[in-house]
Enzyme design. Structure first.
Site, mmCIF file in Angstrom:
data_model
loop_
_atom_site.group_PDB
_atom_site.id
_atom_site.type_symbol
_atom_site.label_atom_id
_atom_site.label_comp_id
_atom_site.label_asym_id
_atom_site.label_seq_id
_atom_site.Cartn_x
_atom_site.Cartn_y
_atom_site.Cartn_z
ATOM 1 N N LYS A 1 -0.236 2.003 -2.611
ATOM 2 C CA LYS A 1 -1.688 2.047 -2.489
ATOM 3 C C LYS A 1 -2.268 3.344 -3.082
ATOM 4 O O LYS A 1 -1.525 4.280 -3.405
ATOM 5 C CB LYS A 1 -2.087 1.903 -1.012
ATOM 6 C CG LYS A 1 -1.725 0.529 -0.419
ATOM 7 C CD LYS A 1 -2.350 -0.634 -1.171
ATOM 8 C CE LYS A 1 -2.477 -1.902 -0.358
ATOM 9 N NZ LYS A 1 -1.247 -2.710 -0.296
HETATM 10 C C1 LIG Z 1 -1.297 -3.802 1.041
HETATM 11 C C2 LIG Z 1 -2.274 -4.736 1.636
HETATM 12 C C3 LIG Z 1 -2.265 -5.079 2.995
HETATM 13 C C4 LIG Z 1 -1.169 -4.712 3.936
HETATM 14 O O1 LIG Z 1 -0.796 -3.427 3.958
HETATM 15 P P1 LIG Z 1 0.697 -2.971 4.378
HETATM 16 O O2 LIG Z 1 0.484 -1.531 4.664
HETATM 17 O O3 LIG Z 1 1.589 -3.205 3.200
HETATM 18 O O4 LIG Z 1 1.077 -3.744 5.578
HETATM 19 C C5 LIG Z 1 -3.271 -5.894 3.468
HETATM 20 N N1 LIG Z 1 -4.241 -6.351 2.671
HETATM 21 C C6 LIG Z 1 -4.267 -6.072 1.353
HETATM 22 C C7 LIG Z 1 -5.380 -6.602 0.519
HETATM 23 C C8 LIG Z 1 -3.275 -5.278 0.789
HETATM 24 O O5 LIG Z 1 -3.289 -5.039 -0.521
#
Ligand SMILES: *Cc1c(COP(=O)(O)O)cnc(C)c1O
Length: 397
Positions: free
Chosen positions: A186
């Site tokens: 992210k």
């Molecule tokens: C990455 C992501 C999540 C979940 O996040 P994690 O930390 O990997 O559990 C949820 N929604 C979206 C749109 C994402 O890109």
């Protein structure tokens, strides 16, 4: 979008503060922790950056969605409206609580189509969950009006659009609750982590308790705390929070760099006949983590996607046939394949996803290519990339 590209001395320093004392937990051990409260510090700084009254850190973005829904009182049989283009975490978090995901079409914003949302509302609907995919947002003005009219909770999944804004407000802060992920890919990362933001004190208290077994967090003797509610363990560790603190300081620099690289790529493709861009709703500003383009047809999009990859342009995605982000790849959801028996409400109320018509979503997704914007590229490389993309796409059109 990856914050891991700028991992460095600042993150190491924050983590070593924690390693020196060895207090890896965010709660308690007051005398041993040399005054370091990384999770608390991150929560205060993040709430301020996101212009929200409260922030609750948790162990992942998926946990953030689960905790947010739980803190707003969503439970068994409640329907939550979500888009067909998202990440599997959307329905995972909803179903975890025995609530029922209701999938609806997206439009040319690549996010929830407000008309489709309104058409899907039933007496059981409790929440609308827009997912701001690939750096840009849903039409939050329209969705907020719909939610006010029908007395529904607006929960923004801003995991992929941190730093974008709508009507001048940071994404995630516009609805009743906003969720973020700090997983490794992210825009800013903790390794693993997530956050819920809200202005509602009751939601914050619920979130604080739910993510830590229902503990009331009153006083400084964990053993003596009462449990106003049932909860779970979705806590973030102090080590992960420490990484996040250093990354948060870098967020504005990352966004600036993304915008610069995005603009070079976009300008190169702007003149190409047949290429158009994802619509950003009026009042919105992207976080520029992806450049999302439409080709004239599904066949041309597929062809352009392969041609780009053959020309060495990595990190361009064709989500339409991707296993993670579009309903086409979710056999396990369509067939309700769970390890154990699913709650009765889910089995009875869930729409039959094998026969639901999502041709409107297909029409947009089939034509979409999303190109990740990296921050580590030197400017000359971005310009080369832009020129190659322009050439390859012009050739096939
Ligand atoms: C990455 C992501 C999540 C979940 O996040 P994690 O930390 O990997 O559990 C949820 N929604 C979206 C749109 C994402 O890109």
């Amino acid at each position: 979008m990856p914050g891991f590209e700028v991992f460095g001395a600042e993150e190491r320093k924050q983590v070593s503060d924690v390693l020196e004392s060895g207090v890896l937990m965010r709660y308690g051990f007051d005398g041993m922790r040399n005054g370091h409260w990384k999770a608390k510090e991150f929560e205060t700084a993040f709430a301020e950056r996101m212009q929200a009254n409260h922030c609750q850190l948790v162990s992942s973005g998926t946990a953030a969605l689960t905790v947010a829904l739980a803190s707003a009182g969503v439970g068994a049989g409640d329907e939550v409206i979500m888009p067909t283009f998202t990440f599997v975490a959307s329905f995972e978090s909803i179903m975890m609580l025995g609530a029922v995901p209701v999938l609806v079409d997206i439009d040319d914003t690549l996010t929830l189509d407000p008309e489709a949302v309104e058409a899907a509302i039933t007496p059981k609907t409790r929440c609308v969950m827009p997912v701001h995919m690939c750096g840009s947002m849903a039409d939050l003005r329209k969705l907020k009006d719909i939610c006010s009219k029908h007395d529904l909770i607006l929960l923004e999944d801003a995991c992929q659009a941190i730093g974008g804004t709508f009507e001048g407000k940071p994404l995630g802060s516009y609805g009743d609750l906003g969720c973020f992920s700090f997983d490794y890919v992210k825009t800013i990362t903790c390794g693993e982590g997530g956050a819920v933001i809200t202005n509602k004190e009751a939601y914050k208290i619920n979130a604080d308790q739910f993510q830590d077994h229902g503990h009331d967090h009153i006083g400084n003797d964990r053993g003596a705390e009462t449990h106003p509610t049932l909860g779970y363990n979705f806590r973030i560790s102090e080590l992960n929070a420490a990484v996040g603190l250093a990354q948060l300081d870098k967020l504005d620099g990352i966004l600036k760099c993304q915008k610069h690289h995005y603009t070079i790529l976009r300008e190169a493709l702007s003149g190409v006949e047949g290429v158009s861009f994802r619509r950003v709703p009026e009042g919105g500003e992207e976080n520029y983590s992806f450049l999302n383009i439409y080709l004239p047809t599904e066949a041309l999009a597929k062809k352009a996607h392969s041609a780009l990859s053959e020309a060495g342009i990595d990190a361009c995605f064709y989500w339409y046939t991707n296993n993670w982000h579009y309903i086409n790849g979710w056999e396990h959801l369509k067939e309700l394949k769970a390890l154990g028996r699913l709650p009765q409400e889910i089995r009875q109320q869930m729409q039959d996803l094998n026969s639901t018509d999502f041709s409107k979503s297909d029409a947009w997704m089939g034509r979409t290519i999303s190109c990740l914007v990296k921050i580590g590229w030197p400017e000359a490389q971005v310009k080369d990339r832009a020129a190659t993309m322009r050439r390859v796409i012009t050739d096939i059109l």
